[in-house]
Scaffold this active site. Structure first.
Site, PDB file in Angstrom:
ATOM      1  N   GLU A   1     -10.492   8.427  -3.120  1.00  0.00           N
ATOM      2  CA  GLU A   1     -10.096   7.008  -3.204  1.00  0.00           C
ATOM      3  C   GLU A   1      -9.899   6.433  -1.794  1.00  0.00           C
ATOM      4  O   GLU A   1     -10.391   5.352  -1.469  1.00  0.00           O
ATOM      5  CB  GLU A   1      -8.812   6.920  -4.035  1.00  0.00           C
ATOM      6  CG  GLU A   1      -8.089   5.581  -4.052  1.00  0.00           C
ATOM      7  CD  GLU A   1      -6.753   5.671  -4.829  1.00  0.00           C
ATOM      8  OE1 GLU A   1      -6.764   6.153  -5.971  1.00  0.00           O
ATOM      9  OE2 GLU A   1      -5.710   5.266  -4.279  1.00  0.00           O
ATOM     10  N   TYR A   2      -9.193   7.184  -0.949  1.00  0.00           N
ATOM     11  CA  TYR A   2      -8.992   6.732   0.433  1.00  0.00           C
ATOM     12  C   TYR A   2     -10.343   6.558   1.134  1.00  0.00           C
ATOM     13  O   TYR A   2     -10.555   5.599   1.863  1.00  0.00           O
ATOM     14  CB  TYR A   2      -8.186   7.760   1.234  1.00  0.00           C
ATOM     15  CG  TYR A   2      -6.679   7.722   1.097  1.00  0.00           C
ATOM     16  CD1 TYR A   2      -6.059   7.566  -0.139  1.00  0.00           C
ATOM     17  CD2 TYR A   2      -5.867   7.890   2.215  1.00  0.00           C
ATOM     18  CE1 TYR A   2      -4.676   7.583  -0.240  1.00  0.00           C
ATOM     19  CE2 TYR A   2      -4.485   7.904   2.116  1.00  0.00           C
ATOM     20  CZ  TYR A   2      -3.894   7.753   0.885  1.00  0.00           C
ATOM     21  OH  TYR A   2      -2.533   7.773   0.781  1.00  0.00           O
TER      22      TYR A   2
ATOM     23  N   VAL B   1       7.427   1.211 -13.977  1.00  0.00           N
ATOM     24  CA  VAL B   1       6.243   0.585 -14.561  1.00  0.00           C
ATOM     25  C   VAL B   1       5.214   1.575 -15.135  1.00  0.00           C
ATOM     26  O   VAL B   1       4.696   1.373 -16.232  1.00  0.00           O
ATOM     27  CB  VAL B   1       5.619  -0.421 -13.562  1.00  0.00           C
ATOM     28  CG1 VAL B   1       5.080   0.276 -12.345  1.00  0.00           C
ATOM     29  CG2 VAL B   1       4.535  -1.225 -14.231  1.00  0.00           C
TER      30      VAL B   1
ATOM     31  N   VAL C   1       8.828  10.271 -13.176  1.00  0.00           N
ATOM     32  CA  VAL C   1       9.730   9.890 -12.091  1.00  0.00           C
ATOM     33  C   VAL C   1       9.040  10.166 -10.763  1.00  0.00           C
ATOM     34  O   VAL C   1       7.947  10.713 -10.720  1.00  0.00           O
ATOM     35  CB  VAL C   1      11.090  10.640 -12.184  1.00  0.00           C
ATOM     36  CG1 VAL C   1      11.766  10.333 -13.501  1.00  0.00           C
ATOM     37  CG2 VAL C   1      10.907  12.144 -12.013  1.00  0.00           C
TER      38      VAL C   1
ATOM     39  N   HIS D   1      -8.856  13.375  -6.075  1.00  0.00           N
ATOM     40  CA  HIS D   1      -9.228  12.025  -6.516  1.00  0.00           C
ATOM     41  C   HIS D   1      -8.692  10.987  -5.526  1.00  0.00           C
ATOM     42  O   HIS D   1      -9.393  10.074  -5.104  1.00  0.00           O
ATOM     43  CB  HIS D   1      -8.664  11.763  -7.921  1.00  0.00           C
ATOM     44  CG  HIS D   1      -8.666  10.306  -8.325  1.00  0.00           C
ATOM     45  ND1 HIS D   1      -7.729   9.392  -7.850  1.00  0.00           N
ATOM     46  CD2 HIS D   1      -9.496   9.592  -9.113  1.00  0.00           C
ATOM     47  CE1 HIS D   1      -7.989   8.199  -8.342  1.00  0.00           C
ATOM     48  NE2 HIS D   1      -9.060   8.282  -9.111  1.00  0.00           N
ATOM     49  N   ASN D   2      -7.434  11.145  -5.151  1.00  0.00           N
ATOM     50  CA  ASN D   2      -6.844  10.166  -4.237  1.00  0.00           C
ATOM     51  C   ASN D   2      -7.455  10.246  -2.843  1.00  0.00           C
ATOM     52  O   ASN D   2      -7.622   9.223  -2.179  1.00  0.00           O
ATOM     53  CB  ASN D   2      -5.327  10.346  -4.185  1.00  0.00           C
ATOM     54  CG  ASN D   2      -4.648   9.719  -5.398  1.00  0.00           C
ATOM     55  OD1 ASN D   2      -5.230   9.662  -6.477  1.00  0.00           O
ATOM     56  ND2 ASN D   2      -3.429   9.258  -5.235  1.00  0.00           N
TER      57      ASN D   2
ATOM     58  N   LYS E   1      -6.135  15.620  -9.140  1.00  0.00           N
ATOM     59  CA  LYS E   1      -5.660  14.251  -8.901  1.00  0.00           C
ATOM     60  C   LYS E   1      -5.498  13.979  -7.408  1.00  0.00           C
ATOM     61  O   LYS E   1      -5.825  12.896  -6.912  1.00  0.00           O
ATOM     62  CB  LYS E   1      -4.319  13.999  -9.614  1.00  0.00           C
ATOM     63  CG  LYS E   1      -3.685  12.634  -9.306  1.00  0.00           C
ATOM     64  CD  LYS E   1      -4.511  11.492  -9.862  1.00  0.00           C
ATOM     65  CE  LYS E   1      -4.358  10.128  -9.231  1.00  0.00           C
ATOM     66  NZ  LYS E   1      -3.096   9.572  -8.904  1.00  0.00           N
TER      67      LYS E   1
ATOM     68  N   SER F   1      -4.416   8.595 -13.448  1.00  0.00           N
ATOM     69  CA  SER F   1      -4.917   7.576 -12.528  1.00  0.00           C
ATOM     70  C   SER F   1      -5.324   6.313 -13.264  1.00  0.00           C
ATOM     71  O   SER F   1      -5.786   6.352 -14.398  1.00  0.00           O
ATOM     72  CB  SER F   1      -6.141   8.090 -11.759  1.00  0.00           C
ATOM     73  OG  SER F   1      -6.649   7.056 -10.943  1.00  0.00           O
ATOM     74  N   GLY F   2      -5.127   5.216 -12.556  1.00  0.00           N
ATOM     75  CA  GLY F   2      -5.546   3.934 -13.113  1.00  0.00           C
ATOM     76  C   GLY F   2      -4.522   2.842 -12.891  1.00  0.00           C
ATOM     77  O   GLY F   2      -4.683   1.723 -13.361  1.00  0.00           O
TER      78      GLY F   2
END
Ligand code: 6PG
Length: 477
Positions: free
Chosen positions: A190-191, A12, A74, A186-187, A183, A128-129
Site C-alpha cells: 500500500e505504501y 470506528v 482495540v 499488504h500495508n 496484512k 483491510s478496507g
C-alpha cells in the site's frame, strides 16, 4: 438468546465490523471500555440487526454462544494484551479470540502460543478496507488454527468483500501469525503503491506542467485500463478536490509531510531480517520520513538544481503516456517484492501460504484492491511455485514492453530534478535481476581483502582466500 459473535472495542473499525456482522444476520454481543459507546451504537444502529449490549467483561463473555467467538478491535500493542488479559480467564477451551487490529505478527505468534496453553484459539486477523470496508465488506486475512477457521470462516466469508467473480475476499492464510504477516505486507505494498502514484503525480505536474485537475483526469483515464484500482480512483478524487476556504486545489493547501502508523516500516524491518530486497517499499517508507524532516528540507533549499524545461502540449501528452508505463512497471516490481516477502515469511515460519489465494483475497475490499491482482492470482494459479512474479511470462512481457518508456521517464526526472525514489528503485531492481554479472564479485573481493572473509569462484567448488598482504597467492579456506 446468545450471540454468535462478540465485538469489544467499538471505535470506528470495531463499530462498523459489529454492524457488518449484524447486517448479515448474526446476533452480535457488544462491549466497550466506556459503556456509553455501546449504548450509542445500539441507539443509532440497533435497527440494523440483533445486538446484545453488555457492560462488564463477565456479561459480555456470558452473552456468547459456545464455542465463543470474541473479536477484539482495540489498538495494537499493549491495549491488545490488556484486553486479552481481561477476557482470557473468563473463557473456556475451544473458545476463540479474534484480533482484528493491525498487530505485529510476532506479537500474534506470542499470544497464540500463550493462549494455546489454555486451549483458546487466538486468531490474528488482518482486516483491510478502512471504515467503509469494515462496514460494507473488508478483505480479511485470518491466521490461527485450521479448527478456528472451520468455525469462523463461514461468518467471515459472509461479511467480507466479494471479488468480481463473486468469491469472498477471505481465506485461512495459515497458522498463528500468518494473517497479520500478510496484512503487514499488504500495508507495505500500500505504501509503495501510494508512493509510485505520488511520483507519477509530481512528474505530471513538474515535468509535464499539468494542473491538479488535469492530472485528476489523467488518473481517471488510467483507471479504465490496466491500472484500474481503488488507490488510482481516490487519487483522482483528491486531486479534483478544491479547498473551500481558499479556492485552491486541496493538494496545495495540505502540508507535504506524510505520516505513518508503522505497518509499512515493519514490512521493511522484517524484510531486512529475512534478507528480502523490498527496495520499492523501503523507498516509500523513507520518502514519508524524508518529507517529515522539515528543518532539513528548509536548510537545503539553496542546493543547486537543474533549470526546468517546459514541455509543449504534444510533448506533455506523450510524456503522460510514458509515465503510465513507468507507473505500471514499477507497480509490478513492488508486488514482486511484496510477494517475495510473503513467500519468505511463509518459508521461515512454516506457514505454507498459498500466494495465489493471497492475491485472490486482495482483489476486493482492501486498500490495494485492483484489477491487477486477478492477474497475479492467475500467475500463481498457473505456477504455484513461481520463483518471482517477474518470471511469469505475461508480467515479464509487459514489463519488457514498458521498459523503454520507464527509462525515458527516469531520464526526464533526473534531468529536471524531480525525485523519483520509487520508480528508480524499481528499475534498479529490474536491471539487477536481469544482469548477467553483478558487482557483488567486487564486493566479495573487498571483503576478502580487508577481512579475509573468503569468496567462492565461478569455476570451482569451495571457499577461497587470497593472501592480499603477502604474495597474493590463493588458498583454499
Ligand atoms: C487498510 C489500511 C489500514 C490503515 C493503515 C494506514 O488496509 O485498511 O492499511 O490498515 O489505513 O494503518 O497506515 P498509515 O497510517 O501507516 O499510513
Amino acid at each position: 438468546t446468545s450471540a454468535q459473535i462478540g465485538v469489544t472495542g467499538l471505535a470506528v473499525m470495531g463499530r462498523n465490523l459489529a454492524r457488518n456482522f449484524a447486517r448479515n444476520g448474526y446476533t452480535v454481543a457488544l462491549h466497550n471500555r466506556t459503556a456509553a459507546k455501546t449504548q450509542a451504537l445500539v441507539e443509532e444502529f440497533g435497527h440494523e440487526g440483533e445486538f446484545i449490549a453488555t457492560e462488564t467483561a463477565k456479561e459480555f463473555v456470558a452473552a456468547l454462544e459456545r464455542p465463543r467467538r470474541l473479536v477484539i478491535m482495540v489498538k495494537a500493542g499493549e491495549p491488545t494484551d490488556a484486553v486479552i488479559k481481561e477476557f482470557a480467564p473468563l473463557m473456556e477451551p475451544g473458545d476463540m479470540i479474534i484480533d482484528g487490529g493491525n498487530a505485529h505478527f510476532a506479537d500474534t505468534r506470542r499470544r497464540e502460543r500463550e493462549l494455546r496453553e489454555q486451549d483458546i484459539h487466538f486468531v490474528g486477523t488482518g482486516v483491510s478496507g478502512g471504515e467503509e470496508g469494515a462496514l460494507l465488506g473488508p478483505s480479511i486475512m485470518p491466521g490461527g488454527s485450521q479448527e478456528s477457521y472451520a468455525s469462523l470462516g463461514p461468518m467471515l466469508e459472509k461479511i467480507s468483500a466479494k471479488a468480481k467473480d463473486g468469491s469472498p475476499c477471505v481465506t485461512h492464510v495459515g497458522p498463528d501469525g500468518a494473517g497479520h504477516f500478510v496484512k503487514m505486507v499488504h500495508n507495505g505494498i500500500e505504501y509503495a503503491d501510494m508512493q509510485l502514484i505520488a511520483e507519477a503525480y509530481q512528474l505530471l505536474r513538474d515535468v509535464a506542467g499539468y494542473s491538479p485537475a488535469q492530472i485528476a483526469d489523467i488518473f481517471r483515464t488510467w483507471n479504465t485500463g490496466r491500472l484500474d484500482s481503488y488507490l488510482i480512483e481516490i487519487t483522482a478524487e483528491v486531486l479534483k478536490h478544491v479547498d473551500a476556504a481558499t479556492g485552491k486545489p486541496f493538494v496545495d493547501v495540505v502540508q507535504d509531510r506524510a505520516e505513518q502508523k508503522g505497518t509499512g516500516r515493519w514490512t521493511v524491518q522484517i524484510a531486512l531480517d529475512l534478507g528480502v530486497p523490498v527496495s520499492g517499499i523501503a523507498e516509500a517508507v523513507f520518502a514519508r520520513s524524508l518529507s517529515g524532516h522539515t528543518e532539513l528540507r528548509a536548510a537545503s533549499k539553496e542546493l543547486a538544481g537543474p533549470t526546468a524545461r517546459a514541455l509543449s502540449e504534444a510533448e506533455a501528452g506523450a510524456f503522460a503516456d510514458q509515465v503510465e508505463q513507468a507507473l505500471y512497471a514499477s507497480k509490478i516490481v513492488s508486488y514482486t517484492q511484496g510477494f517475495h516477502e510473503v513467500a519468505a515469511g511463509s518459508e521461515e515460519y512454516g506457514w505454507d501460504i498459498d500466494l495465489g489465494s493471497v492475491a485472490a483475497i486482495w482483489r476486493g475490499g482492501c486498500i490495494i484492491r485492483a484489477a491487477f491482482l486477478d492477474r497475479i492470482r492467475a500467475a500463481y494459479d498457473t505456477r504455484a511455485d513461481l520463483p518471482s512474479l517477474l518470471s511469469d511470462k505475461t508480467f515479464a512481457q509487459e514489463i519488457g514492453a514498458a521498459q523503454d518508456d520507464w527509462r525515458a521517464v527516469l531520464v526526464a526526472a533526473t534531468q529536471q530534478g524531480v525525485p523519483t525514489p520509487g520508480f528508480s528503485a524499481a528499475l534498479a531492481y529490474y536491471d539487477a535481476l536481469r544482469a548477467d554479472r553483478l558487482p557483488a564479485a567486487l564486493t566479495q573481493g573487498q571483503r576478502d581483502f580487508f577481512g579475509a572473509h573468503t569468496y567462492r569462484r565461478t569455476d570451482r567448488e569451495g571457499s577461497f582466500h587470497t593472501l592480499w598482504g603477502a604474495d597474493r597467492s590463493e588458498v583454499q579456506a
